[in-house]
Design an enzyme around this catalytic site. Structure first.
Site, PDB file in Angstrom:
ATOM      1  N   CYS A 111      -1.900  -3.743   0.995  1.00  0.00           N
ATOM      2  CA  CYS A 111      -0.485  -3.819   1.383  1.00  0.00           C
ATOM      3  C   CYS A 111      -0.085  -2.648   2.281  1.00  0.00           C
ATOM      4  CB  CYS A 111       0.445  -3.789   0.172  1.00  0.00           C
ATOM      5  SG  CYS A 111      -0.136  -4.704  -1.252  1.00  0.00           S
ATOM      6  N   ASP A 112      -0.515  -1.446   1.948  1.00  0.00           N
ATOM      7  CA  ASP A 112       0.065  -0.246   2.574  1.00  0.00           C
ATOM      8  C   ASP A 112      -0.880   0.559   3.452  1.00  0.00           C
ATOM      9  OD1 ASP A 112       2.424  -0.831   1.269  1.00  0.00           O
ATOM     10  OD2 ASP A 112       1.903   0.336  -0.499  1.00  0.00           O
ATOM     11  N   CYS A 136      -1.520  -0.099  -3.716  1.00  0.00           N
ATOM     12  CA  CYS A 136      -2.098  -1.276  -3.053  1.00  0.00           C
ATOM     13  C   CYS A 136      -2.574  -0.919  -1.651  1.00  0.00           C
ATOM     14  CB  CYS A 136      -1.070  -2.407  -3.006  1.00  0.00           C
ATOM     15  SG  CYS A 136      -1.694  -3.887  -2.194  1.00  0.00           S
TER      16      CYS A 136
END
Ligand code: NAP
Length: 310
Positions: free
Chosen positions: A137-138, A134
Site C-alpha cells: 500500500c505505502d 503495509c
C-alpha cells in the site's frame, strides 16, 4: 424467527461489498461494526492501488463504499460491538454488547483484524506519517529514502525485500539474533545489497516532527539510532476470528479457512477479507471475497426458501 436474510459482521471493504451485492439481490441485510464503517481503510492515508481510483483518501473511499451499500437499503449498525456469534439450529445468532440479538440464516464474517502493534512511543503519533503496516500500500511513497522494517518473520523479510524497489536502503531490525523467516526468504534478502539486518536490537522509539525522521533502538545495552524516512512494522497480524462461540476451522494463525466460495466449515457462514486465510490483504481482494460470498449466500437462501415452500 429471523430478523434478516444475511448478517454481515464487519463494515470494511469486504463486508460492504458483500452487503451491496446481497441487498441488490433483494436480501434483507444488516452490517454490524464495532466502530465507524471502513475497517482498515480508515488507517490508510492514500489509496493508489484500487482500480478506478488513481489516488483517493482511505477515509473518502470508506464513505463512498458505505453510501453505496446504504443506497440499496442495507441496514447499517455502526458503533455496535459484537459480543459473540452462535448457531441455533439453522439460525446464525449475533449477540451484541448492547444485549440485543440479531438472527439470520446466513452470516458473512468480515471482521478483519489488526496488525500487532510494537507499542513504542511515536508509533501511534506517526501512523500514516511514516509509520506503516503495509508495504504494497505505502512503499511507493518512500522512493529513494532509507527505511526501517521491524520484525524477523516471513512478512518482515519478504516485505523488506519488496520495499527495496523504492527505498535506497532498508534496515531490517529484529529483536533476536536469529530470524524466524523461511531460509529461502532470508537468502534472497541477504543477497540484496540494499538490505542490512540489525539483530539483537530492541526498538525503543520512533521520532520525527511532522513525519518520521528517526528510529531509536537498543543493541547489546547501547542506545543507537538510524535516520529513516519511514518505519514499516511487521510483527504479526491478529485476525478477529475469536467472536465465534461455535468452532469454525482456522489455521494456526487464527485465520478462518474457506473453500473457493468463501464457505467456512459451518454451513451458512462465509468468511471474507482480512479474517480469511489467503495470500494477500488488499482492498481489491477483500471486495472480490465479499462479492463471491454474497452470491453464494444468496444461492443458499434461495435453496432454503425453496425447501421450506416444498
Ligand atoms: P510471525 O511469523 O509471527 O513473525 C513475527 C515476527 O515479529 C517475529 O520475528 C517476532 O520475533 C517479531 N515480533 C513479535 N512481536 C514483537 C515485538 N513486540 N517486538 C519486536 N518484534 C516482535 O508473523 P508474520 O511474519 O507476519 O507472518 C505471519 C504468518 O504469515 C506466518 O505464518 C508466516 O509464515 C506467514 N507469511 C508467509 C509468507 C510467505 O510464505 N511468503 C509471507 C508473509 C507471511 P521473534 O522471532 O523473536 O518471536
Amino acid at each position: 424467527m429471523n430478523d434478516f436474510d444475511v448478517i454481515i459482521v464487519g463494515g470494511g471493504p469486504a463486508g460492504l461489498a458483500a452487503a451491496l451485492y446481497t441487498a441488490r439481490m433483494d436480501l434483507k441485510t444488516v452490517v454490524v461494526d464495532r466502530g465507524p464503517l471502513g475497517g482498515q481503510l480508515l488507517n490508510t492515508e492514500l489509496v493508489e492501488d484500487y482500480p478506478g481510483f488513481e489516488s483517493v483518501l482511505g477515509s473518502d473511499l470508506a464513505l463512498k463504499m458505505g453510501d453505496h451499500a446504504r443506497k440499496f437499503g442495507v441496514e447499517i449498525r455502526d458503533f455496535e460491538p459484537v459480543k459473540e456469534i452462535d448457531v441455533e439450529g439453522s439460525a446464525k445468532v449475533v449477540r451484541l454488547e448492547s444485549g440485543e440479538e440479531l438472527r439470520a440464516p446466513a452470516l458473512i464474517m468480515a471482521a478483519g483484524g489488526l496488525p500487532r502493534y510494537l507499542q513504542v512511543p511515536g508509533e501511534k503519533e506517526f501512523w500514516g506519517r511514516g509509520v506503516s503496516y503495509c508495504a504494497v500500500c505505502d512503499g511507493a511513497f518512500f522512493k529513494g529514502q532509507e527505511l526501517a522494517v521491524i520484525g524477523g518473520g516471513d512478512a518482515a523479510v519478504e516485505e523488506g525485500d519488496f520495499l527495496t524497489r523504492y527505498a535506497s536502503k532498508v534496515y531490517v531490525i529484529h529483536r533476536r539474533n536469529e530470524l524466524r523467516a523461511q531460509p529461502i526468504l532470508i537468502d534472497r534478502a541477504r543477497a540484496n545489497p540494499k538490505i542490512e539486518f540489525i539483530l539483537d536490537a530492541h526498538v525503543k522509539e520512533i521520532g520525527g516532527e511532522d513525519k518520521v525522521h528517526v528510529v531509536r533502538y537498543e543493541q547489546h545495552g547501547e542506545a543507537k539510532e538510524l535516520r529513516v524516512g519511514g518505519v514499516f512494522i511487521f510483527i504479526g497480524f491478529v485476525p478477529n476470528s475469536k467472536l465465534f462461540k461455535v468452532h469454525v476451522n482456522h489455521d494456526e494463525g487464527g485465520y478462518i479457512v474457506t473453500d473457493r466460495n468463501m464457505q467456512t466449515s459451518v454451513e451458512g457462514i462465509w468468511a471474507v477479507g482480512d479474517v480469511r486465510a489467503q495470500l494477500t490483504k488488499q482492498i481489491a481482494t477483500a471486495v472480490g471475497d465479499g462479492t463471491t460470498a454474497a452470491v453464494a449466500a444468496s444461492m443458499y437462501i434461495t435453496t432454503l426458501k425453496d425447501t421450506a415452500r416444498a
